[in-house]
Design an enzyme around this catalytic site. Structure first.
Site, PDB file in Angstrom:
ATOM      1  N   ASP A 382      39.038  36.544  41.595  1.00 40.25           N
ATOM      2  CA  ASP A 382      37.916  37.138  42.078  1.00 40.25           C
ATOM      3  C   ASP A 382      37.704  38.627  41.806  1.00 40.25           C
ATOM      4  OD1 ASP A 382      37.419  34.669  43.176  1.00 40.25           O
ATOM      5  OD2 ASP A 382      38.241  35.171  45.265  1.00 40.25           O
TER       6      ASP A 382
HETATM    7  P1  NAP Z   1      42.215  34.881  43.498  1.00 39.38           P
HETATM    8  O1  NAP Z   1      40.720  35.176  43.418  1.00 39.38           O
HETATM    9  O2  NAP Z   1      42.416  34.183  44.703  1.00 39.38           O
HETATM   10  O3  NAP Z   1      42.736  34.275  42.376  1.00 39.38           O
HETATM   11  C1  NAP Z   1      44.233  33.750  42.160  1.00 39.38           C
HETATM   12  C2  NAP Z   1      44.389  33.258  40.846  1.00 39.38           C
HETATM   13  O4  NAP Z   1      45.642  32.970  40.561  1.00 39.38           O
HETATM   14  C3  NAP Z   1      43.838  31.672  40.899  1.00 39.38           C
HETATM   15  O5  NAP Z   1      42.751  31.571  40.183  1.00 39.38           O
HETATM   16  C4  NAP Z   1      44.807  30.467  40.589  1.00 39.38           C
HETATM   17  O6  NAP Z   1      44.389  29.924  39.423  1.00 39.38           O
HETATM   18  C5  NAP Z   1      45.908  31.627  39.876  1.00 39.38           C
HETATM   19  N1  NAP Z   1      47.327  31.288  40.392  1.00 39.38           N
HETATM   20  C6  NAP Z   1      47.739  30.837  41.360  1.00 39.38           C
HETATM   21  N2  NAP Z   1      49.141  30.435  41.459  1.00 39.38           N
HETATM   22  C7  NAP Z   1      49.462  30.851  40.232  1.00 39.38           C
HETATM   23  C8  NAP Z   1      50.660  30.681  39.295  1.00 39.38           C
HETATM   24  N3  NAP Z   1      51.649  30.287  39.796  1.00 39.38           N
HETATM   25  N4  NAP Z   1      50.627  31.300  38.111  1.00 39.38           N
HETATM   26  C9  NAP Z   1      49.428  31.788  37.405  1.00 39.38           C
HETATM   27  N5  NAP Z   1      48.304  31.785  38.282  1.00 39.38           N
HETATM   28  C10 NAP Z   1      48.284  31.310  39.529  1.00 39.38           C
HETATM   29  O7  NAP Z   1      42.938  36.031  43.678  1.00 39.38           O
HETATM   30  P2  NAP Z   1      42.775  37.952  43.475  1.00 39.38           P
HETATM   31  O8  NAP Z   1      41.952  38.063  42.175  1.00 39.38           O
HETATM   32  O9  NAP Z   1      43.939  38.651  43.621  1.00 39.38           O
HETATM   33  O10 NAP Z   1      41.746  37.966  44.498  1.00 39.38           O
HETATM   34  C11 NAP Z   1      42.180  37.989  45.902  1.00 39.38           C
HETATM   35  C12 NAP Z   1      41.127  37.390  46.587  1.00 39.38           C
HETATM   36  O11 NAP Z   1      41.688  37.240  48.241  1.00 39.38           O
HETATM   37  C13 NAP Z   1      39.676  37.891  46.694  1.00 39.38           C
HETATM   38  O12 NAP Z   1      38.618  37.079  46.785  1.00 39.38           O
HETATM   39  C14 NAP Z   1      39.943  38.710  48.183  1.00 39.38           C
HETATM   40  O13 NAP Z   1      38.466  38.936  48.739  1.00 39.38           O
HETATM   41  C15 NAP Z   1      40.499  37.740  48.981  1.00 39.38           C
HETATM   42  N6  NAP Z   1      41.044  38.526  50.100  1.00 39.38           N
HETATM   43  C16 NAP Z   1      42.015  39.099  50.059  1.00 39.38           C
HETATM   44  C17 NAP Z   1      42.685  40.108  51.046  1.00 39.38           C
HETATM   45  C18 NAP Z   1      43.656  41.238  50.881  1.00 39.38           C
HETATM   46  O14 NAP Z   1      43.789  41.881  51.899  1.00 39.38           O
HETATM   47  N7  NAP Z   1      44.366  41.283  49.822  1.00 39.38           N
HETATM   48  C19 NAP Z   1      42.177  39.845  52.429  1.00 39.38           C
HETATM   49  C20 NAP Z   1      41.156  38.802  52.504  1.00 39.38           C
HETATM   50  C21 NAP Z   1      40.785  38.235  51.425  1.00 39.38           C
HETATM   51  P3  NAP Z   1      45.146  28.655  39.033  1.00 39.38           P
HETATM   52  O15 NAP Z   1      45.168  27.876  40.103  1.00 39.38           O
HETATM   53  O16 NAP Z   1      44.353  27.981  37.756  1.00 39.38           O
HETATM   54  O17 NAP Z   1      46.372  28.883  38.447  1.00 39.38           O
END
Ligand code: NAP
Length: 458
Positions: A382
């Protein structure tokens, strides 16, 4: 010696303030944690030495129970479960504040200012307790993670809160019947549960930061009720830092703060869609990736939640070392909400001893992607989705993102085409300049390291 506790409190207060200051930067964060721990130790010892403490047996039993829960939790919960762990610790802290408030009420039956502080303490304490337990349940998937909504929900919740506050005012004014305090406590507990129901599990980290703030306010109110200055200082710091953190997280996700307070988060998840039509993507092997990386001048690595799940940070460190040895300039770009808690990526990369000066915040590095040969996205989704910049129909529209799509070549390590946290497709994957590296982050980065050509200097 009798006044030792007062000196202990002063030392504790200074250490707690310094701890928050030092936690501000990865360079001083370890010192900050240690200062906080020692500060708490002084606070506990100081309290135990106060003359009001007449015997230690019950305190010792409580200490054993607390340590019996806390120590295994700290060892058993993996890094990816830190949001849950934080929710649980808020639940315990808030319950402690509420129970002390309840005990004080039945011991003294105060009115006026002290009762005002007690009402705030118990209201916030009980509601934070149940809300935090619910947040833990949603994050641990023990409770359904989807938002549970019904018509008029905000009205019901607010009415409940207003009734609880009304009874609280009655208690402060004096003359309230005996059922008033139990009713007030039950309504506070119930409000905590209802507050969390409409919020999706994925948004719990933001809510937890807010609950952190509530728990801090409960502790500060307890400080006023018990006339304990250290509790006021530590509680106020906790309340302020939790509040600031939740505002930062809201901004980073382009959510309004009132949205958090009134629990309208579920709408985002409901509107999220996954692409139904299969579109072609270009995939590449570890050997291709190794070649492109080793011949690049400049590489920016973008870690995300997948790196945390795979625990790939040590392999990423090996890759960093190998590329740096070959003369490649490697930097890391950190999105404020990458992963599932603030600072998630910083903590993991620090654990792998990646030099702090290689880590850059989004605002500082975004302009540099255009000058970068390879942007290597490791398990992030994301936070690198260009739809956030231009697609008004996207649930993440307006969220600031890392501009990886501006790099010469983008490589994305993930296991499949599955979406990330927001549940939406990512147009980055279909771009001409994007290569998909399908596999587990740890295993794939390890294979890239093995496949790096020997002795290539860029
Ligand atoms: P993300 O959008 O959740 O994407 C994580 C990606 O990691 C997934 O597409 C998944 O694809 C891949 N993944 C999972 N396990 C894996 C593995 N073992 N090896 C390789 N890839 C793997 O993560 P992000 O880009 O870090 O974004 C964070 C999200 O969390 C945002 O939408 C944010 O708004 C939300 N959020 C964050 C917080 C905070 O404080 N950080 C708080 C609330 C909400 P596959 O399944 O295809 O592998």
């Amino acid at each position: 010696m009798e006044q030792f506790w007062q000196y202990a409190y002063i030392i504790a207060a200074v250490l707690i303030v310094l701890s928050i200051k030092w936690l501000n930067s990865p360079v001083t964060a370890r010192r900050g944690v240690r200062a906080g721990q020692i500060g708490m130790l002084f606070a506990v010892i100081g309290t135990l030495l106060r003359h009001e403490v007449v015997s230690y047996e019950w305190i010792f039993i409580a200490f054993l129970i607390g340590a019996g829960i806390g120590v295994p939790l700290a060892f058993l919960m993996p890094m990816t479960a830190v949001p849950q762990l934080t929710a649980l610790s808020h639940a315990f802290g808030a319950l402690a504040a509420a129970l002390v408030g309840t005990a004080e009420y039945y011991r003294e039956f105060p009115t006026g200012f002290t009762m005002g502080a007690l009402v705030i303490e118990t209201l916030l304490g009980y509601l934070t307790f149940t809300a935090s337990v619910m947040a833990f349940g949603k994050l641990q998937e023990l409770v359904p993670t989807r938002p549970m909504t019904y018509r008029g929900q905000n009205f019901v919740n607010l009415t409940l809160l207003v009734i609880a506050i009304g009874i609280g005012v009655w208690l402060i004014a004096g003359g309230a019947p005996t059922w008033a305090f139990p009713a007030f406590s039950i309504l506070s507990l119930l409000f905590g549960v209802l507050l969390i129901l409409p919020i999706g599990g994925g948004d719990m980290p933001t809510v937890i930061a807010l609950l952190n703030s509530y728990a801090g306010m409960a502790a500060a109110a307890m400080g006023f009720a018990l006339n304990n200055k250290l509790l006021i200082i530590a509680g106020a710091l906790n309340a302020a830092s939790g509040f600031i953190l939740s505002v930062i997280m809201c901004k980073a996700m382009n959510r309004s703060f009132t949205n958090v307070l009134f629990g309208a988060f579920g709408q985002v998840e409901a509107g999220a869609t996954v692409a139904s039509v299969a579109k072609p993507v270009k995939s590449a092997s570890p050997e291709d990736a190794a070649y492109l990386l080793s011949t690049a001048r400049r590489v920016i690595i973008v870690p995300g939640y997948g790196m945390a799940v795979a625990q790939a940070q040590h392999k990423v460190r090996e890759l960093y070392d190998q590329l740096t040895k070959r003369g490649v300039d490697v930097q890391f770009a950190i999105h404020p909400v990458a992963g599932r808690m603030p600072g998630h990526m910083n903590v993991l990369l620090a654990e792998a001893d990646i030099p702090y000066d290689r880590l850059h915040e989004m605002e500082d590095i975004n302009d540099e992607f255009a000058e970068t040969d390879v942007a290597l996205v490791i398990g992030a989704n994301d936070v690198v989705n260009p739809a956030a910049r231009h697609d008004k129909t996207s649930p993440i529209y307006g969220m600031p993102i890392l501009d990886v799509d501006k790099a010469q070549t983008v490589m994305v390590i993930k296991r499949s085409m599955n979406p990330g946290f927001a549940g939406i497709d990512n147009e980055l994957y279909y771009m001409d300049r994007t290569l998909m590296l399908f596999g587990d982050a740890k295993a794939f980065v390890g294979e890239i390291v093995k496949a790096l050509p020997v002795g290539v200097i860029a």
